[in-house]
Design an enzyme around this catalytic site. Structure first.
Site, PDB file in Angstrom:
ATOM      1  NE  ARG A 101      -9.500  28.621 106.807  1.00 32.33           N
ATOM      2  CZ  ARG A 101     -10.358  29.240 107.619  1.00 32.33           C
ATOM      3  NH1 ARG A 101      -9.975  30.277 108.313  1.00 32.33           N
ATOM      4  NH2 ARG A 101     -11.597  28.826 107.736  1.00 32.33           N
TER       5      ARG A 101
ATOM      6  CE  LYS B  24      -3.435  28.551 114.251  1.00 26.17           C
ATOM      7  NZ  LYS B  24      -2.719  28.026 115.444  1.00 26.17           N
TER       8      LYS B  24
ATOM      9  CB  CYS C  13     -12.944  24.524 103.643  1.00 27.96           C
ATOM     10  SG  CYS C  13     -13.530  22.857 103.796  1.00 27.96           S
TER      11      CYS C  13
ATOM     12  CD  GLU D   2      -0.982  23.082 124.821  1.00 24.94           C
ATOM     13  OE1 GLU D   2      -2.099  22.553 124.862  1.00 24.94           O
ATOM     14  OE2 GLU D   2      -0.537  23.637 123.796  1.00 24.94           O
TER      15      GLU D   2
ATOM     16  CG  HIS E  62      -5.712   4.815 141.248  1.00 23.67           C
ATOM     17  ND1 HIS E  62      -6.056   4.124 142.392  1.00 23.67           N
ATOM     18  CD2 HIS E  62      -5.169   5.987 141.676  1.00 23.67           C
ATOM     19  CE1 HIS E  62      -5.772   4.846 143.446  1.00 23.67           C
ATOM     20  NE2 HIS E  62      -5.219   5.988 143.042  1.00 23.67           N
TER      21      HIS E  62
ATOM     22  CE  LYS F  14       0.596  22.261 120.906  1.00 16.62           C
ATOM     23  NZ  LYS F  14      -0.325  23.345 121.075  1.00 16.62           N
TER      24      LYS F  14
ATOM     25  CD  GLU G 215      -1.311  20.035 117.975  1.00 19.42           C
ATOM     26  OE1 GLU G 215      -2.246  20.201 117.208  1.00 19.42           O
ATOM     27  OE2 GLU G 215      -1.038  20.815 118.906  1.00 19.42           O
TER      28      GLU G 215
ATOM     29  CD1 TRP H 280      -8.558  19.453 107.272  1.00 15.11           C
ATOM     30  CD2 TRP H 280     -10.631  19.192 108.065  1.00 15.11           C
ATOM     31  NE1 TRP H 280      -8.470  18.716 108.436  1.00 15.11           N
ATOM     32  CE2 TRP H 280      -9.726  18.539 108.940  1.00 15.11           C
ATOM     33  CE3 TRP H 280     -11.982  19.160 108.378  1.00 15.11           C
ATOM     34  CZ2 TRP H 280     -10.131  17.875 110.088  1.00 15.11           C
ATOM     35  CZ3 TRP H 280     -12.392  18.488 109.526  1.00 15.11           C
ATOM     36  CH2 TRP H 280     -11.474  17.859 110.364  1.00 15.11           C
TER      37      TRP H 280
ATOM     38  CG  ASN I 193     -15.386  26.735 105.663  1.00 17.13           C
ATOM     39  OD1 ASN I 193     -15.504  25.628 106.175  1.00 17.13           O
ATOM     40  ND2 ASN I 193     -14.770  27.739 106.253  1.00 17.13           N
ATOM     41  N   GLY I 194     -18.046  24.568 105.477  1.00 17.57           N
ATOM     42  CA  GLY I 194     -19.136  24.305 106.419  1.00 17.57           C
ATOM     43  C   GLY I 194     -19.775  22.967 106.118  1.00 17.57           C
TER      44      GLY I 194
END
Ligand code: F6R
Length: 602
Positions: A28, A597, A2, A475, A498, A479, A482, A74, A98-99
């Site tokens: 964000r 973000k 948020c 990584e 395996h 990438k 996402e 968010w 926010n939170g």
């Protein structure tokens, strides 16, 4: 996560400033947006699901307003819809938040018993009702905030308006970030500095437990014990350029292309101007634990390989959200390194606090100046990557890996290990060539686009490698997933047989990364295993290991450099492949779905 923006000012610019601020916080991540402004002494709330542009369509900018709060949400509690979007209003109180209010269920029960009714599924509406209830009891906002801090558990950054005083903006902060921007005749609140950069570079950082009463020409800040306190005013070092695309189609592409410049800045800061050894001496620790999340954790894995190999100190890399809840074997001989671009990631921040409580020295490797992790670690080294806006990190990740390679080098200088001496002796010469080599790799776009033709429409893509190349695979795979929503997995090359090799079919794309000559033969054997099962192999390697053979379908050659620096070169084509795959699939590259973000909830 948020984003909060608030405005109070004699210029009556609330709508314009808040909307601009919210746009600057879009990076964000969010799924609805809203704004509450004072229009003729009444709070007017407008909110919409989806992008800020949806909200903007219905806003009458000709209406002036001296005060307002805005929010990008968010979703955590309840769906991403208009009802759950902020601001929320209860009685005389309007807030954005926010939170997460952890005890919201108990509070909801108590407030329902008192006759409060709720229209949304959010914990924010409960917080708003609680503040309204406390205000009704005390008729004093400051007192209500003090009582709210006692009753509400969890993380909150709150912007608050009270119907009885529409000349004052309030801000409350606990565990979620909140700053106050300062200007002539107007002041602001925001979750992050970019929100206010169009208007001012001066800001105050609120700490946990603090709150503020803000007017157009005065700011009063109360500390965690509710006493008035003085705070330092910071000046933001970068400029607006950092938060514009500068001619690139996406922030991500711009940020990938900024990597040579970031490398130059870091070489200048940590090698040329001062010796990193004078900033932190790692040799006094018996072991190191790195805590981080996502890509920052992947950078930590690169650091682990390099510090163990060249610095001879054992390093553990822990996912911060796991570290928080497990038995720990750390003590005063352990250095705990927290890696974070935002410096606000809730899990990493909590891991730092745990390490501090255990008596460990903590080192932050952080990008955002003055962020919570920077403030809570005993020592901080900044990555100097500048503002990173795209949700998917690129330049900040490579800056983290760069700093870790500097730390490994600073330890290695005292080595007697003959096998390592060549790399160590040539490090500084190779380092100076790093930005040029990075640029060379960046210029090969056509090659990467061609590789994307083989993967952008496939269901499963595998990245395989060993050692440090395996960390790069992790990584690269993250990438790709996402931003392009293609499913991919990173596997230690020797581990496929395996179990997972059963997924390899005719034409399954397998990207094999081989840059370490000591184990190249072993990884190539594993690549042959997948090739013989029909995989479409893309072989990523260095000039040194360029190998003609029948075990790959396409190859991608990157320049060879010092082993301590090689990952910084090799990751670039992999970032660009993800970028072009996402572009081919028409994805929202800078703002991938469901992602944020700055992850300020656990
Ligand atoms: C992936 C990505 C995330 C972050 C992670 C940690 O592209 O950006 O995985 O690396 O959320 O964030 P910071 O570094 O801000 O702690």
């Amino acid at each position: 996560m948020c984003g909060i923006v608030g405005y109070i000012g004699k210029n009556n610019n609330a709508k314009k400033v808040i909307l601009k601020g919210l746009e600057n916080l879009e990076y964000r991540g969010y799924d609805s947006a809203g704004i509450a402004c004072n229009i003729n002494n009444e709070i007017n709330i407008q909110k919409e699901k989806g992008r800020i542009s949806n909200l903007k369509e219905n806003i009458n900018f000709s209406e002036k307003s001296n005060i307002g709060i805005g929010h990008t949400r968010w979703a955590t509690h309840g769906k991403a819809n208009k009802e759950n979007a902020h601001p929320h209003k209860c009685g005389k109180i309007t807030i954005v938040h926010n939170g997460i209010i952890e005890n919201y269920i108990e509070l909801k029960q108590e407030l329902s018993n008192l006759g409060y009714k709720f229209n949304s599924d959010t914990d924010t509406e409960i917080a708003c009702a609680l503040l309204d209830y406390l205000y009704n009891q005390t008729n004093d906002i400051i007192k209500s905030i003090e009582l709210f801090k006692e009753k509400a558990k969890g993380a909150y950054a709150i912007g608050l308006l009270c119907d009885d005083d529409l000349d004052t903006l309030y801000a409350i902060k606990n565990k979620s970030p909140l700053i106050i921007g300062i200007n002539k005749d107007e002041n602001y609140i925001a979750s992050d500095v970019p929100a206010i950069l169009n208007f001012t570079k001066d800001y105050i950082i609120l700490e946990d437990g603090e709150f503020a009463k803000i007017n157009s020409d005065s700011i009063e800040i109360y500390d965690k014990n509710n006493k008035l306190t003085d705070k330092k005013v910071n000046k933001f070092e970068s400029d607006l350029q950092d938060i514009s695309k500068n001619g690139y189609e996406h922030f991500m592409l711009k940020e990938i292309n900024e990597q040579p410049e970031v490398a130059k800045k870091m070489i200048d800061e940590y090698i040329n101007k001062q010796d990193i050894n004078n900033l932190i001496d790692l040799s006094k620790y018996k072991n190191i634990t790195i805590v981080a999340c996502g890509s920052a954790m992947h950078a930590g894995l690169i650091g682990k390989s390099l510090i163990e190999e060249y610095g001879n100190i054992p390093v553990k890399v822990e996912i911060a959200s796991e570290f928080r809840y497990k038995k720990l074997f750390i003590d005063k001989d352990t250095l705990v390194i927290a890696i974070s671009q935002s410096g606000e990631t809730a899990d990493t921040l909590e891991a730092v606090k745990i390490a501090n409580d255990k008596g460990c020295d903590t080192l932050g490797i952080v990008n955002v100046f003055g962020s919570s992790i920077a403030r809570n670690t005993s020592k901080v080294l900044y990555t100097k990557a500048g503002c990173e806006i795209a949700v998917a990190t690129t330049k900040a990740y490579s800056a983290q890996a760069t700093l870790l390679s500097f730390l490994a080098y600073s330890l290695a200088k005292n080595t007697n290990d003959k096998n390592k001496l060549n790399e160590i002796n040539s490090f500084l010469t190779d380092l100076n060539k790093l930005p040029i080599l990075m640029q060379k790799v960046l210029d090969n776009n056509e090659e990467y686009k061609e590789i994307v033709n083989d993967i952008y429409n496939k269901n499963d893509i595998f990245f395989i490698g060993r050692g440090i190349d395996y960390s790069l695979c992790m990584e690269a795979s993250l990438k790709l997933k996402e931003i392009s929503y293609l499913h991919s997995e990173a596997y230690a090359a020797g581990e496929l047989k395996h179990g997972t090799i059963s997924l390899i079919d005719e034409n399954t794309p397998v990207i094999g990364i081989v840059t370490d000559k000591n184990i190249a033969d072993k990884t190539i054997s594993n690549i042959k295993e997948v090739k013989s099962r029909g995989a479409n192999v893309i072989y990523v390697t260095t000039e040194e290991l360029d190998n003609d053979g029948d075990f790959y379908d396409k190859k991608l050659i990157v320049p060879k450099t010092n082993s301590l620096l090689q990952p910084l070169i090799t990751i670039i084509p992999l970032q660009l492949i993800s970028y072009y795959a996402a572009k081919n699939n028409n994805c929202d590259i800078d703002k991938p779905k469901n992602l944020a973000k700055s992850v300020t909830v656990e």
